[in-house]
Design a protein around this motif. Structure first.
Motif, mmCIF file in Angstrom:
data_model
loop_
_atom_site.group_PDB
_atom_site.id
_atom_site.type_symbol
_atom_site.label_atom_id
_atom_site.label_comp_id
_atom_site.label_asym_id
_atom_site.label_seq_id
_atom_site.Cartn_x
_atom_site.Cartn_y
_atom_site.Cartn_z
ATOM 1 N N LEU A 127 0.636 -1.168 -0.151
ATOM 2 C CA LEU A 127 -0.089 -0.178 0.058
ATOM 3 C C LEU A 127 0.720 1.301 0.034
ATOM 4 C CD1 LEU A 127 -3.008 -1.050 2.376
ATOM 5 C CD2 LEU A 127 -3.056 -0.155 0.015
ATOM 6 N N PHE A 128 1.920 1.215 0.782
ATOM 7 C CA PHE A 128 2.987 2.186 0.736
ATOM 8 C C PHE A 128 3.272 2.507 -0.641
ATOM 9 C CE2 PHE A 128 3.627 2.468 5.649
ATOM 10 C CZ PHE A 128 3.241 3.777 5.708
ATOM 11 N N ILE A 129 3.670 1.748 -1.149
ATOM 12 C CA ILE A 129 4.381 1.872 -2.677
ATOM 13 C C ILE A 129 3.296 2.094 -3.452
ATOM 14 C CG2 ILE A 129 5.602 0.684 -4.306
ATOM 15 C CD1 ILE A 129 6.713 -1.485 -2.528
ATOM 16 N N PHE A 130 1.934 1.927 -3.529
ATOM 17 C CA PHE A 130 0.948 1.907 -4.509
ATOM 18 C C PHE A 130 0.660 3.684 -4.170
ATOM 19 C CE2 PHE A 130 -3.632 2.503 -4.828
ATOM 20 C CZ PHE A 130 -3.532 2.354 -6.207
ATOM 21 N N ILE A 131 0.549 3.892 -3.090
ATOM 22 C CA ILE A 131 -0.075 5.272 -2.833
ATOM 23 C C ILE A 131 1.017 6.305 -3.023
ATOM 24 C CG2 ILE A 131 -0.725 6.922 -0.852
ATOM 25 C CD1 ILE A 131 -1.798 4.372 0.595
ATOM 26 N N GLU A 132 2.109 6.185 -2.740
ATOM 27 C CA GLU A 132 3.293 7.184 -3.251
ATOM 28 C C GLU A 132 3.597 7.028 -4.708
ATOM 29 O OE1 GLU A 132 4.535 9.134 -1.361
ATOM 30 O OE2 GLU A 132 4.990 8.693 0.573
ATOM 31 N N ARG A 133 3.416 6.269 -5.187
ATOM 32 C CA ARG A 133 3.355 6.170 -6.742
ATOM 33 C C ARG A 133 2.124 7.094 -7.489
ATOM 34 N NH1 ARG A 133 5.979 0.367 -8.833
ATOM 35 N NH2 ARG A 133 8.150 0.638 -7.841
ATOM 36 N N LYS A 134 1.202 6.777 -6.692
ATOM 37 C CA LYS A 134 -0.099 7.342 -7.351
ATOM 38 C C LYS A 134 -0.155 8.818 -7.002
ATOM 39 C CE LYS A 134 -5.186 6.907 -6.282
ATOM 40 N NZ LYS A 134 -5.664 8.263 -5.691
ATOM 41 N N ASN A 135 0.691 9.265 -5.897
ATOM 42 C CA ASN A 135 0.428 10.806 -5.535
ATOM 43 C C ASN A 135 1.568 11.410 -6.119
ATOM 44 O OD1 ASN A 135 -1.675 10.205 -3.931
ATOM 45 N ND2 ASN A 135 -0.746 10.040 -1.973
ATOM 46 N N GLN A 136 2.614 10.839 -6.858
ATOM 47 C CA GLN A 136 3.717 11.509 -7.404
ATOM 48 C C GLN A 136 3.422 12.627 -8.356
ATOM 49 O OE1 GLN A 136 6.155 8.663 -9.319
ATOM 50 N NE2 GLN A 136 7.391 8.254 -7.697
ATOM 51 N N GLY A 137 3.773 13.628 -7.862
ATOM 52 C CA GLY A 137 3.340 15.174 -8.800
ATOM 53 C C GLY A 137 2.282 15.766 -8.214
ATOM 54 N N LYS A 138 1.576 15.196 -7.437
ATOM 55 C CA LYS A 138 0.367 15.916 -6.722
ATOM 56 C C LYS A 138 0.675 16.576 -5.221
ATOM 57 C CE LYS A 138 -2.936 12.303 -8.267
ATOM 58 N NZ LYS A 138 -3.845 11.366 -7.919
ATOM 59 N N THR A 174 -1.903 4.655 10.070
ATOM 60 C CA THR A 174 -2.387 5.928 10.280
ATOM 61 C C THR A 174 -1.731 6.775 9.229
ATOM 62 O OG1 THR A 174 -0.640 6.652 11.614
ATOM 63 C CG2 THR A 174 -3.051 6.007 12.811
ATOM 64 N N ILE A 175 -0.538 6.575 8.757
ATOM 65 C CA ILE A 175 0.288 7.351 7.630
ATOM 66 C C ILE A 175 -0.445 6.851 6.558
ATOM 67 C CG2 ILE A 175 2.327 7.691 6.599
ATOM 68 C CD1 ILE A 175 3.836 7.609 9.124
ATOM 69 N N VAL A 176 -0.611 5.518 6.378
ATOM 70 C CA VAL A 176 -1.257 5.112 4.981
ATOM 71 C C VAL A 176 -2.692 6.076 4.875
ATOM 72 C CG1 VAL A 176 -2.497 3.260 3.930
ATOM 73 C CG2 VAL A 176 -0.049 2.975 4.660
ATOM 74 N N GLY A 177 -3.316 5.777 5.879
ATOM 75 C CA GLY A 177 -4.966 6.491 5.776
ATOM 76 C C GLY A 177 -4.753 7.944 5.653
ATOM 77 N N ALA A 178 -3.684 8.636 6.072
ATOM 78 C CA ALA A 178 -3.647 10.070 5.928
ATOM 79 C C ALA A 178 -3.303 10.327 4.430
ATOM 80 C CB ALA A 178 -2.532 10.628 6.950
ATOM 81 N N LEU A 179 -2.248 9.454 3.963
ATOM 82 C CA LEU A 179 -1.774 9.914 2.432
ATOM 83 C C LEU A 179 -2.782 9.451 1.535
ATOM 84 C CD1 LEU A 179 1.810 8.293 2.562
ATOM 85 C CD2 LEU A 179 1.220 10.720 2.785
ATOM 86 N N LYS A 247 12.436 15.306 2.261
ATOM 87 C CA LYS A 247 12.995 14.805 0.636
ATOM 88 C C LYS A 247 12.799 13.486 0.070
ATOM 89 C CE LYS A 247 17.148 18.039 1.675
ATOM 90 N NZ LYS A 247 18.931 18.086 1.921
ATOM 91 N N HIS A 248 12.221 12.689 1.135
ATOM 92 C CA HIS A 248 11.895 11.421 0.342
ATOM 93 C C HIS A 248 10.518 11.005 0.645
ATOM 94 C CE1 HIS A 248 16.367 11.626 1.306
ATOM 95 N NE2 HIS A 248 16.431 11.010 0.219
ATOM 96 N N ASP A 249 10.108 10.025 -0.016
ATOM 97 C CA ASP A 249 8.721 9.567 0.234
ATOM 98 C C ASP A 249 8.900 8.096 1.297
ATOM 99 O OD1 ASP A 249 9.258 7.385 -1.344
ATOM 100 O OD2 ASP A 249 8.429 8.215 -3.222
ATOM 101 N N PHE A 250 7.729 7.564 1.304
ATOM 102 C CA PHE A 250 7.642 6.210 2.188
ATOM 103 C C PHE A 250 8.031 5.235 1.384
ATOM 104 C CE2 PHE A 250 5.293 9.299 4.840
ATOM 105 C CZ PHE A 250 6.022 9.127 6.007
ATOM 106 N N GLN A 251 8.154 5.034 0.139
ATOM 107 C CA GLN A 251 8.352 3.649 -0.560
ATOM 108 C C GLN A 251 9.338 2.784 0.060
ATOM 109 O OE1 GLN A 251 7.773 3.570 -4.903
ATOM 110 N NE2 GLN A 251 7.843 5.844 -4.966
#
Length: 275
Positions: A127-138, A174-179, A247-251
């Protein structure tokens, strides 16, 4: 002396994994099986929860000014915002508080096993990988805690409730839910820290009441040492995470969880075959 070394290692593991979204339960299962001190199983169940008090204290120390509504240096508006933040913490704590009181023991009996923990580690890692990729550039919709609405708080609270399943990771959930709802990484992480105060303090109190205060001198010493080590390491871990996510995401944590989940799964399968 050997038990002291084991408790120090367990305190280090707790201090790191409680705040990084990688599941303290998963690590304690792997490390705890090997490094279990020479005390009763009942005491170790208490130890694994109450050691979190040291981690909570780290949050209080690092964010004392932000958490303190009585700080003399704050304006009246800042004090009001601090009270509002605490109200938001309490609102978001409601789902996990209710379910935790009613079903925590049942959930532990059902899921505190290597294979369910491994599945949750891998699932939330993905889920972390999916959400971070989905949110890239947003751009995140919420960049301050003051921008969190009641529906957002209940949504985050729902994910904290899901973290009652071992292996999920309270901070990770909670971080996944927030993202998922467009909250920035820094707000997601910081609000997760604040949510931990009532959640972990409440869990520790329940465990202490169930165990009673009939500690041996050795048990009390080990508990204090574990909390002290957890406190010191938590200070470092929290500072690292807040600096890292600028500077980094959660992936990277997602990939780490998948690898850890694989190791726990292997350990679970070996245990089943051996049993």
């Amino acid at each position: 002396m050997l038990d002291v070394i084991k408790v120090i290692i367990l305190g280090i593991v707790e201090g790191i994994t409680e705040w990084l979204p990688v599941s303290s339960t998963g690590h304690l299962i792997l490390v705890g099986d090997v490094l279990k001190p020479g005390v009763s199983t009942k005491f170790m169940e208490l130890f694994d929860v109450v050691i979190q008090l040291g981690a909570i204290l780290a949050v209080v120390v690092l964010y004392f000014h932000k958490l303190n509504p009585f700080a003399p240096a704050k304006t009246e508006r800042q004090k009001l915002l601090t009270w509002q933040m605490w109200i938001k913490v309490l609102i978001a704590s409601i789902p996990a508080g209710i379910v935790g009181v009613l079903f925590n023991d049942v959930l532990d009996q059902l899921f505190y096993k290597k294979i369910p923990v491994a599945i949750m580690l891998i699932l939330y890692g993905a889920l972390f990988i999916f959400i971070e990729r989905k949110n890239q550039g947003k751009q995140p919709a919420v960049t301050k805690i003051s921008g969190l609405t009641v529906p957002m708080l209940l949504w985050i609270g729902l994910f904290q409730m899901l973290a009652l399943i071992p292996g999920t990771s309270r901070s990770g959930a909670t971080i996944v839910g927030a993202l998922l709802i467009g909250i920035s990484r820094s707000v997601a992480a910081e609000f997760t820290f604040f949510l931990a105060i009532p959640a972990m303090a409440g869990a520790s109190l329940v465990k202490l009441l169930k165990f009673g205060l009939h500690f041996t001198g050795k048990e009390l010493g080990l508990l204090f040492l574990g909390c002290l080590v957890s406190f010191g390491v938590s200070i470092v871990a929290i500072r690292f995470l807040m600096k890292y996510i600028k500077k980094h995401d959660f992936q990277v944590f997602g990939y780490y969880r998948i690898v850890l989940g694989g190791l726990v799964l292997i350990a679970g399968v070996i245990q089943l075959i051996a049993g």
